[in-house]
Design an enzyme around this catalytic site. Structure first.
Site, short mmCIF file in Angstrom:
data_model
loop_
_atom_site.label_atom_id
_atom_site.label_comp_id
_atom_site.label_asym_id
_atom_site.label_seq_id
_atom_site.Cartn_x
_atom_site.Cartn_y
_atom_site.Cartn_z
N SER A 106 0.83 -1.22 0.00
CA SER A 106 0.00 0.00 0.00
C SER A 106 0.86 1.26 0.00
O SER A 106 0.55 2.23 -0.70
CB SER A 106 -0.94 -0.01 1.21
N ARG A 126 0.64 3.41 -3.57
CA ARG A 126 -0.04 4.69 -3.43
C ARG A 126 0.86 5.83 -3.94
O ARG A 126 0.43 6.68 -4.73
CB ARG A 126 -0.44 4.94 -1.98
N ASN A 141 0.24 7.80 -7.75
CA ASN A 141 -0.03 9.24 -7.84
C ASN A 141 1.06 9.98 -8.61
O ASN A 141 0.75 10.86 -9.43
CB ASN A 141 -0.15 9.82 -6.42
#
Length: 266
Positions: free
Chosen positions: A195, A199, A203
């Protein structure tokens, strides 16, 4: 004026998404992305020198603008650590500061013009160079795996080998469900670095791709599209400042939270 063909924009994006590779093994399985490693190391050195120089000149009186800015950053990071972690912060505080500033600086490379660093490196015979280390999944996973190793280390340190093994096999459903408990805790442990890495990578990769798409308007052959490209690049750049700050903050906070959870006992 005629617009640029779609194939040209596709090749432009593919070229800018290609890393500068150093092949270690003949079959290409083991390789290094020299651009991501070199930029991240350079930013790390700049960060250390920046804080070291101001720490040397720090005074107890009225601080200058540079010292005042660094004190604000230090107090902000230390406040986040205090809110989450209530143990000895002598290691976790500097770690959180390093994570926040380093990830922010690597993210901020996305604000440079897309063609700037590739144009400079091309003068030295380097055909491919990506300037944003955090848009490289290998770099984000390297950082998140480091956090995972720290989580495991502090789990053993806080609970001991027997205590941590007991927790892995008995929490949360008791000793009669040991295999299920272990599988559940293993999934939870592995999900933390995944995660963290995905993440940040997702982005920053998306942001880099948007900059490339906007930059493609500059050579589209139309003054209208060129003007739209300038406006779009400016607007997305301003908005992207918020994204790179939030992503650095999230990575820092989750690092603190995961290490704090390693100290907790069920």
């Amino acid at each position: 004026m005629a617009s640029e063909p779609q194939g040209g924009l596709t090749e432009y994006i593919q070229h800018h998404l290609t890393h500068l590779n150093f092949q270690v093994s003949p079959n290409g399985f083991w390789s290094f992305h020299l651009d991501s490693v070199s930029v991240s190391l350079a930013l790390g050195v700049i960060f250390c020198l920046w804080f070291w120089l101001y720490a040397r000149k720090a005074t107890a009186g009225v601080p200058g603008k540079g010292q005042a800015f660094l004190e604000i950053v230090l107090e902000f990071v230390d406040g986040q650590v205090k809110d989450v972690f209530h143990g000895d912060r002598r290691f976790l505080g500097p770690l959180a500061l390093t994570v926040f500033i380093w990830v922010f600086l690597m993210n901020a490379m996305d604000l440079l013009p897309v063609d700037l660093l590739p144009w400079i490196t091309e003068k030295f015979g380097v055909g491919h160079f990506r300037a944003v280390p955090t848009a490289d999944v290998n770099m984000t996973f390297a950082m998140s795996i480091t956090v995972l190793l720290l989580v495991i280390f502090y789990s053993f340190k806080a609970k001991g080998f027997g205590g941590y093994m007991h927790e892995l096999f008995t929490a949360p459903f008791g000793k009669w469900f040991a295999p299920f408990n272990f599988a559940l805790n293993l999934v939870e442990l592995v999900s933390k670095p995944v995660s963290l890495a995905m993440r940040l990578f997702g982005n920053m990769y998306a942001g880099e791709l948007v900059f490339m798409l906007i930059a493609g308007l500059f050579s589209a052959g139309s003054w209208l599209l060129f003007g739209m490209g300038v406006i779009g690049y400016t607007v997305w750049g301003i908005f992207h400042i918020l994204i790179i700050s939030i992503q650095a903050f999230i990575f820092m906070v989750l690092t603190i939270v995961y290490i704090s959870m390693a100290h907790d006992h069920h």
